[in-house]
Design a protein around this motif. Structure first.
Motif, PDB file in Angstrom:
ATOM      1  N   MET A   1     -15.878 -22.816  23.074  1.00 31.13           N
ATOM      2  CA  MET A   1     -15.753 -23.075  24.518  1.00 31.13           C
ATOM      3  C   MET A   1     -14.295 -23.056  24.939  1.00 31.13           C
ATOM      4  SD  MET A   1     -18.167 -26.336  25.350  1.00 31.13           S
ATOM      5  CE  MET A   1     -18.138 -26.326  27.119  1.00 31.13           C
ATOM      6  N   ASN A   2     -14.072 -22.535  26.149  1.00 28.11           N
ATOM      7  CA  ASN A   2     -12.738 -22.620  26.746  1.00 28.11           C
ATOM      8  C   ASN A   2     -12.727 -23.802  27.709  1.00 28.11           C
ATOM      9  OD1 ASN A   2     -11.884 -20.314  25.445  1.00 28.11           O
ATOM     10  ND2 ASN A   2     -12.506 -18.974  27.131  1.00 28.11           N
ATOM     11  N   LEU A   3     -11.875 -24.787  27.418  1.00 29.91           N
ATOM     12  CA  LEU A   3     -11.798 -25.974  28.272  1.00 29.91           C
ATOM     13  C   LEU A   3     -10.494 -25.965  29.047  1.00 29.91           C
ATOM     14  CD1 LEU A   3     -13.001 -28.708  25.745  1.00 29.91           C
ATOM     15  CD2 LEU A   3     -14.364 -27.395  27.374  1.00 29.91           C
ATOM     16  N   LEU A  19     -11.020 -34.726  23.118  1.00 31.77           N
ATOM     17  CA  LEU A  19     -11.855 -33.522  23.278  1.00 31.77           C
ATOM     18  C   LEU A  19     -11.797 -32.663  22.022  1.00 31.77           C
ATOM     19  CD1 LEU A  19     -11.012 -32.375  26.939  1.00 31.77           C
ATOM     20  CD2 LEU A  19     -13.211 -33.276  26.123  1.00 31.77           C
ATOM     21  N   LYS A  20     -10.626 -32.637  21.387  1.00 33.88           N
ATOM     22  CA  LYS A  20     -10.439 -31.791  20.197  1.00 33.88           C
ATOM     23  C   LYS A  20     -11.289 -32.227  19.023  1.00 33.88           C
ATOM     24  CE  LYS A  20      -6.382 -30.193  19.036  1.00 33.88           C
ATOM     25  NZ  LYS A  20      -4.915 -30.166  18.767  1.00 33.88           N
ATOM     26  N   ASN A  22     -14.356 -32.509  19.053  1.00 35.70           N
ATOM     27  CA  ASN A  22     -15.588 -31.718  19.086  1.00 35.70           C
ATOM     28  C   ASN A  22     -15.268 -30.291  18.644  1.00 35.70           C
ATOM     29  OD1 ASN A  22     -17.742 -30.018  19.910  1.00 35.70           O
ATOM     30  ND2 ASN A  22     -18.428 -31.616  21.331  1.00 35.70           N
ATOM     31  N   ALA A  25     -14.835 -27.226  20.982  1.00 35.86           N
ATOM     32  CA  ALA A  25     -13.666 -27.046  21.858  1.00 35.86           C
ATOM     33  C   ALA A  25     -12.696 -26.076  21.202  1.00 35.86           C
ATOM     34  CB  ALA A  25     -13.000 -28.394  22.104  1.00 35.86           C
ATOM     35  N   ASP A  26     -12.895 -24.776  21.449  1.00 39.44           N
ATOM     36  CA  ASP A  26     -12.045 -23.766  20.785  1.00 39.44           C
ATOM     37  C   ASP A  26     -10.645 -23.750  21.375  1.00 39.44           C
ATOM     38  OD1 ASP A  26     -14.222 -22.711  19.241  1.00 39.44           O
ATOM     39  OD2 ASP A  26     -14.963 -21.823  21.115  1.00 39.44           O
ATOM     40  N   ILE A  28      -8.134 -25.224  24.480  1.00 35.91           N
ATOM     41  CA  ILE A  28      -7.939 -26.174  25.587  1.00 35.91           C
ATOM     42  C   ILE A  28      -6.654 -25.802  26.310  1.00 35.91           C
ATOM     43  CG2 ILE A  28      -7.711 -28.595  26.279  1.00 35.91           C
ATOM     44  CD1 ILE A  28      -9.115 -29.444  23.767  1.00 35.91           C
ATOM     45  N   TYR A  65     -15.697 -25.179  31.002  1.00 37.39           N
ATOM     46  CA  TYR A  65     -15.807 -26.545  31.530  1.00 37.39           C
ATOM     47  C   TYR A  65     -14.407 -27.044  31.852  1.00 37.39           C
ATOM     48  CZ  TYR A  65     -17.616 -31.308  32.042  1.00 37.39           C
ATOM     49  OH  TYR A  65     -17.982 -32.523  32.544  1.00 37.39           O
ATOM     50  N   LEU A 305     -16.712 -34.992  24.855  1.00 33.11           N
ATOM     51  CA  LEU A 305     -17.128 -33.794  25.605  1.00 33.11           C
ATOM     52  C   LEU A 305     -18.604 -33.893  26.001  1.00 33.11           C
ATOM     53  CD1 LEU A 305     -16.524 -30.997  26.751  1.00 33.11           C
ATOM     54  CD2 LEU A 305     -16.931 -30.028  24.472  1.00 33.11           C
TER      55      LEU A 305
END
Ligand code: AMP
Ligand code: GLY
Length: 421
Positions: A1-3, A19-20, A22, A25-26, A28, A65, A305
């Motif tokens: 995912m791009n956050l 967040l990291k 998870n 979370a590729d 951020i 997100y 997340l």
């Protein structure tokens, strides 16, 4: 995912570190982030208030997100704008962020729905406000209606002081448009408690309570700041107080916002005072607190997340939100002179151990060196089994953060320790 995380202070650093955890979370991105956050996320120099710039960036970078952390972009409708291009977000829409954006709105909401708060009057006319102050009970509290960088609240010990504050706001444009309307309210007494909560507009799940230290100097003296340190949990927030808050404040607020057609989704921050007549609302914030987040999130055991997305999707009820039973303390290291005049541009050194426990707020990177760039520079957090141990450890770790003109309070946690004995 791009956050994407909008914001660039210690709070955002704490959110990003969490967040990291998870693995989904590729990437951020932090807009704008800061020199310290750059070690944990890709920082892009787009200001948190540049809504057009944020929307453009999000569209171009396939953001899955977004987390909008600070008050200004929330009040400016950043979530509405990102939603409009199909990007789900953590944070309230503008019509709900008004709960922080206008104190007149939040006071009227509390009155209409019977939520306990200080008695008040709202003024848009300077003469009427001055006349009211001729007979108002003293001390009194004068508040600018809108956002004022945390400086819009004056506790006036005399009528003269109150009148000066009102005149500065309403006639001299001290806080610009934010001060055109003022709230004058009853002075309340009692310990303060911050409770951040997750809500999807229907269900509300409070986080562990915390205590901020707003004044610049030891013994709660000096000017108000953004916050010089925090501890969690807050010893004044007993299970009995927590139950009253849930029944008299948290649920009624969530229901009131929904009934007004302004469902609040995101983090609703309750600034409470525990008075002899029970808990009362001092203020609402439409976002995570800073530096409350730096003690609350390290105690969160569930996946951040997942919870944030549940507030967006309306599935918070069935989502696990658990906190550890441990204690946390965050000690802020500031530039000497903050919150008034201070020098910046000094190199910051951190031991590896300190860096792992430190969230960076006011620093920029230049040629691989971290330089101070703000008033509050870092917040160093320790978690331990007891409050005593958390405080001791936070100070030991903070000693590993050094720069010229560094200043920190030496009594973070002291009041909380005394409250329990
Ligand atoms: P704020 O900038 O809204 O966070 O308010 C700053 C501080 O002013 C709060 O943390 C309280 O300590 C104090 N304050 C605000 N409203 C009142 C009130 N009605 N009575 C006493 N203190 C207050
Ligand atoms: N620490 C207080 C706030 O975030 O407003």
């Amino acid at each position: 995912m791009n956050l994407l995380v909008v914001g660039g202070g210690g709070r955002e650093h704490a959110i990003i570190r969490k967040l990291k955890e998870n693995p989904a979370a590729d990437t951020i991105y932090a807009l704008p982030g800061n020199g310290g956050i750059a070690r944990d996320a890709q920082c892009v120099p787009i200001a948190a208030t540049d809504i057009d710039g944020i929307v453009r960036f999000a569209r171009e970078h396939a953001i899955d997100y977004a987390v909008v952390a600070p008050d200004d972009p929330l009040v400016l409708g950043c979530v509405d704008r990102l939603n409009a291009i199909g990007i789900p977000c953590f944070g309230p829409k503008a019509n709900a962020a008004i709960i922080e954006g206008s104190k007149a709105f939040s006071k009227e909401l509390m009155k209409k729905y019977g939520i306990p708060t200080a008695k008040y009057e709202i003024f848009t006319d300077l003469d009427a406000a001055l006349r009211y102050l001729d007979t108002a009970p003293i001390p009194t509290v004068v508040k600018a209606d809108g956002l004022a960088l945390g400086k819009g609240v004056i506790i006036a010990a005399t009528r003269e002081e109150a009148k000066t504050a009102v005149t500065d706001m309403m006639a001299n444009g001290k806080f610009g448009k934010s001060g055109a309307t003022v709230v004058i309210e009853e002075f309340l007494e009692g310990p303060e408690v911050s409770v951040l909560s997750f809500t999807d507009g229907k269900c509300v799940k409070p986080m562990v309570s915390s205590m901020d230290h707003k004044r610049a100097h030891d013994g709660d003296t000096g000017l108000n700041t953004g916050g010089m340190g925090t501890v969690a949990p807050n010893p004044y927030y007993t299970p009995a107080v927590a139950q009253r808050c849930m029944e008299e404040i948290f649920l009624p607020t969530i229901r009131a916002m929904a009934a007004e057609g302004r469902p609040f989704r995101g983090c609703l921050y309750f600034g409470l005072m525990i008075t002899k007549d029970g808990p009362k609302v001092i203020e609402y914030n439409c976002r995570f607190g800073d530096p409350e987040t730096q003690v609350v999130l390290p105690l969160l055991e569930s996946d951040l997340l997942t919870i944030l997305q549940a507030t967006t999707n309306g599935t918070l009820e069935e989502t696990e939100v658990t906190f550890s039973q441990k204690h946390a303390c965050c000690v802020v290291t500031a530039s000497s002179g903050y919150p008034e005049h201070y020098e910046k541009g000094f190199p910051i050194t951190m031991t590896e151990e300190a860096a792992a426990h430190t969230y960076v707020a006011g620093a920029k990177e230049a040629n691989g060196t971290l330089l101070t760039s703000g008033g509050r520079v870092t917040g160093t957090t320790a978690v331990a089994d007891t409050l005593e141990a958390a405080v001791r450890e936070a100070y030991r770790l903070a000693d590993g953060v050094t720069f010229q003109n560094a200043y920190r309070r030496s009594d973070i946690g002291k009041r909380a320790l005394q409250a329990r004995s």
